[in-house]
Design an enzyme around this catalytic site. Sequence first.
Site, PDB file in Angstrom:
ATOM      1  CB  CYS A 128      54.723  51.628  40.061  1.00 56.78           C
ATOM      2  SG  CYS A 128      54.316  50.420  38.923  1.00 56.78           S
ATOM      3  CG  HIS A 131      51.239  53.723  40.948  1.00 58.18           C
ATOM      4  ND1 HIS A 131      51.200  54.189  39.708  1.00 58.18           N
ATOM      5  CD2 HIS A 131      51.265  52.327  40.852  1.00 58.18           C
ATOM      6  CE1 HIS A 131      51.551  53.198  38.940  1.00 58.18           C
ATOM      7  NE2 HIS A 131      51.765  51.855  39.768  1.00 58.18           N
ATOM      8  CG  ASN A 181      50.570  50.978  36.100  1.00 59.54           C
ATOM      9  OD1 ASN A 181      51.322  51.777  36.305  1.00 59.54           O
ATOM     10  ND2 ASN A 181      50.704  49.809  37.185  1.00 59.54           N
TER      11      ASN A 181
HETATM   12  N1  COA Z   1      42.217  38.468  29.201  1.00 54.89           N
HETATM   13  C1  COA Z   1      41.794  37.236  29.312  1.00 54.89           C
HETATM   14  N2  COA Z   1      42.210  36.324  30.279  1.00 54.89           N
HETATM   15  C2  COA Z   1      43.317  36.694  30.776  1.00 54.89           C
HETATM   16  C3  COA Z   1      44.024  37.763  30.574  1.00 54.89           C
HETATM   17  C4  COA Z   1      43.459  38.721  29.853  1.00 54.89           C
HETATM   18  N3  COA Z   1      44.048  40.108  29.441  1.00 54.89           N
HETATM   19  N4  COA Z   1      45.059  37.682  31.408  1.00 54.89           N
HETATM   20  C5  COA Z   1      45.132  36.606  32.151  1.00 54.89           C
HETATM   21  N5  COA Z   1      44.165  35.906  31.762  1.00 54.89           N
HETATM   22  C6  COA Z   1      43.823  34.446  32.282  1.00 54.89           C
HETATM   23  C7  COA Z   1      44.770  33.947  32.851  1.00 54.89           C
HETATM   24  O1  COA Z   1      45.670  33.153  31.754  1.00 54.89           O
HETATM   25  C8  COA Z   1      44.190  32.680  33.707  1.00 54.89           C
HETATM   26  O2  COA Z   1      43.639  31.673  32.866  1.00 54.89           O
HETATM   27  P1  COA Z   1      43.611  30.281  33.663  1.00 54.89           P
HETATM   28  O3  COA Z   1      42.610  30.531  34.823  1.00 54.89           O
HETATM   29  O4  COA Z   1      43.051  29.483  32.360  1.00 54.89           O
HETATM   30  O5  COA Z   1      44.907  29.863  33.802  1.00 54.89           O
HETATM   31  C9  COA Z   1      43.042  33.897  34.217  1.00 54.89           C
HETATM   32  O6  COA Z   1      42.721  34.728  33.222  1.00 54.89           O
HETATM   33  C10 COA Z   1      43.178  34.186  35.578  1.00 54.89           C
HETATM   34  O7  COA Z   1      44.612  35.041  35.645  1.00 54.89           O
HETATM   35  P2  COA Z   1      45.159  35.317  36.883  1.00 54.89           P
HETATM   36  O8  COA Z   1      46.510  36.008  36.615  1.00 54.89           O
HETATM   37  O9  COA Z   1      45.088  34.555  38.342  1.00 54.89           O
HETATM   38  O10 COA Z   1      44.056  36.554  37.028  1.00 54.89           O
HETATM   39  P3  COA Z   1      44.096  37.611  38.388  1.00 54.89           P
HETATM   40  O11 COA Z   1      42.683  37.778  38.859  1.00 54.89           O
HETATM   41  O12 COA Z   1      45.000  37.676  39.309  1.00 54.89           O
HETATM   42  O13 COA Z   1      44.455  38.980  37.507  1.00 54.89           O
HETATM   43  C11 COA Z   1      45.893  40.725  37.348  1.00 54.89           C
HETATM   44  C12 COA Z   1      45.375  39.401  36.942  1.00 54.89           C
HETATM   45  C13 COA Z   1      47.196  41.057  36.655  1.00 54.89           C
HETATM   46  C14 COA Z   1      44.662  41.883  36.658  1.00 54.89           C
HETATM   47  C15 COA Z   1      45.907  41.001  38.828  1.00 54.89           C
HETATM   48  O14 COA Z   1      46.569  39.700  39.419  1.00 54.89           O
HETATM   49  C16 COA Z   1      46.309  42.473  39.250  1.00 54.89           C
HETATM   50  O15 COA Z   1      45.881  43.270  39.014  1.00 54.89           O
HETATM   51  N6  COA Z   1      47.373  42.234  40.078  1.00 54.89           N
HETATM   52  C17 COA Z   1      48.110  43.449  40.477  1.00 54.89           C
HETATM   53  C18 COA Z   1      48.975  43.938  39.027  1.00 54.89           C
HETATM   54  C19 COA Z   1      49.584  45.256  39.283  1.00 54.89           C
HETATM   55  O16 COA Z   1      48.937  45.997  39.803  1.00 54.89           O
HETATM   56  N7  COA Z   1      50.585  45.541  38.674  1.00 54.89           N
HETATM   57  C20 COA Z   1      51.526  46.825  38.570  1.00 54.89           C
HETATM   58  C21 COA Z   1      52.207  46.774  40.163  1.00 54.89           C
HETATM   59  S1  COA Z   1      52.393  48.596  40.221  1.00 54.89           S
END
Ligand code: COA
Length: 340
Positions: free
Chosen positions: A117, A267, A297
């Site tokens: 990224c 980004h 992204n």
């Molecule tokens: N749809 C529905 N549910 C989903 C899912 C989806 N696409 N992806 C994950 N889940 C579920 C998980 O399984 C979890 O379920 P559980 O509570 O039963 O275990 C729940 O949603 C919460 O998951 P979690 O990973 O804790 O969610 P979050 O609030 O942290 O959001 C991201 C996940 C990835 C959106 C978030 O962490 C994020 O944006 N992080 C930064 C990522 C990023 O920017 N990456 C690029 C870097 S440059």
Amino acid sequence: MIKSVIAGVGHYVPENIVTNDDLSQRMTTTDEWITERTGIKERRHRKNRLDSEETTSFYGFKASEVALKNANLTAKDIDYIVFATLSPDYFFPGCGVQLQELLGCDTIGALDVRNQCSGFIYAVSVADAFIKSGMYKNVLVVGAEIHSFGLDFSDAGRGVSVIFGDGAGAIVLSSSEASDSRGILSVNMHSEGKYAEELVVKFPGSKSGWSDNLLSNPDLITAEDIYPVMNGNFVFKHAVTRFPETILEALQKAGKTIEDLDLLIPHQANLRISQYVQQLLHLPDEKIFMNIQKYGNTTAASIPIALSEAILEGRMKPGDLVCLSAFGSGFTWGSVLFEY
Ligand code: COA
């Protein structure tokens, strides 16, 4: 004194729009979950996942054609190519050489940057240094990705695959000796390799085994090896610290303050990350550009696509102070500050 100025910008995205509802046909997810967590409504995917013509370097080529046209230059004017991608056509050679051939450039140097990224920021840093040293006059800097062939669209991969999209952006960076204040003012880069496995694709690689493993014992290769693995929460927490840090660093090095900034183009990692940074830096809506809603992204492509759209939408005018900033896998992060 020689400065680097942005002479032309372009972008290209495939026509195939994949909405959150489309994804919910392929995995257990909802528009509501994706929108609330990431702000993404749709992204672009290569139409045919097995298309060997529509490659990452081809996307880079399409974006480069626009950037060259906007710079009033041809491929023959380009002295060097820097190509940032994490999804190259081949494991090797890189996309830079493919682009040299597609554009019909002379046998100029072509370098690939593997900084995910932050790839575009790192790529600009190389071009800027070459130009300021007097070595090159026009450098083509490209960020392009085709993520859609390498994501896990089963429920196991839904935390990652809903986020990423395909696309490309390019700029021509040119040397200028004009006495005006246009040009790149500061470039900043950082890395913290202890977090490499917090956002990683392990295969193929010397750590997880090479192709001989795959041939002799395919059972050794798991989904975790071939698909991106991301500790989302951990990435989020680091991103919201590093983005503001590197934006303020860019301003401070150039003797500017946050009040001087006209536009921040971060980004496009996650809308919530960008909104958090916006609040922390007290930036009004007109001083930050976000298009993640449309493209997801696109990793190394996200900044040049956003830059290109910001120009097309009239969000940048000559003389504006603009900051590009990125954070991503590595971890790596950084920023570029310039006067447009
Ligand atoms: N749809 C529905 N549910 C989903 C899912 C989806 N696409 N992806 C994950 N889940 C579920 C998980 O399984 C979890 O379920 P559980 O509570 O039963 O275990 C729940 O949603 C919460 O998951 P979690 O990973 O804790 O969610 P979050 O609030 O942290 O959001 C991201 C996940 C990835 C959106 C978030 O962490 C994020 O944006 N992080 C930064 C990522 C990023 O920017 N990456 C690029 C870097 S440059």
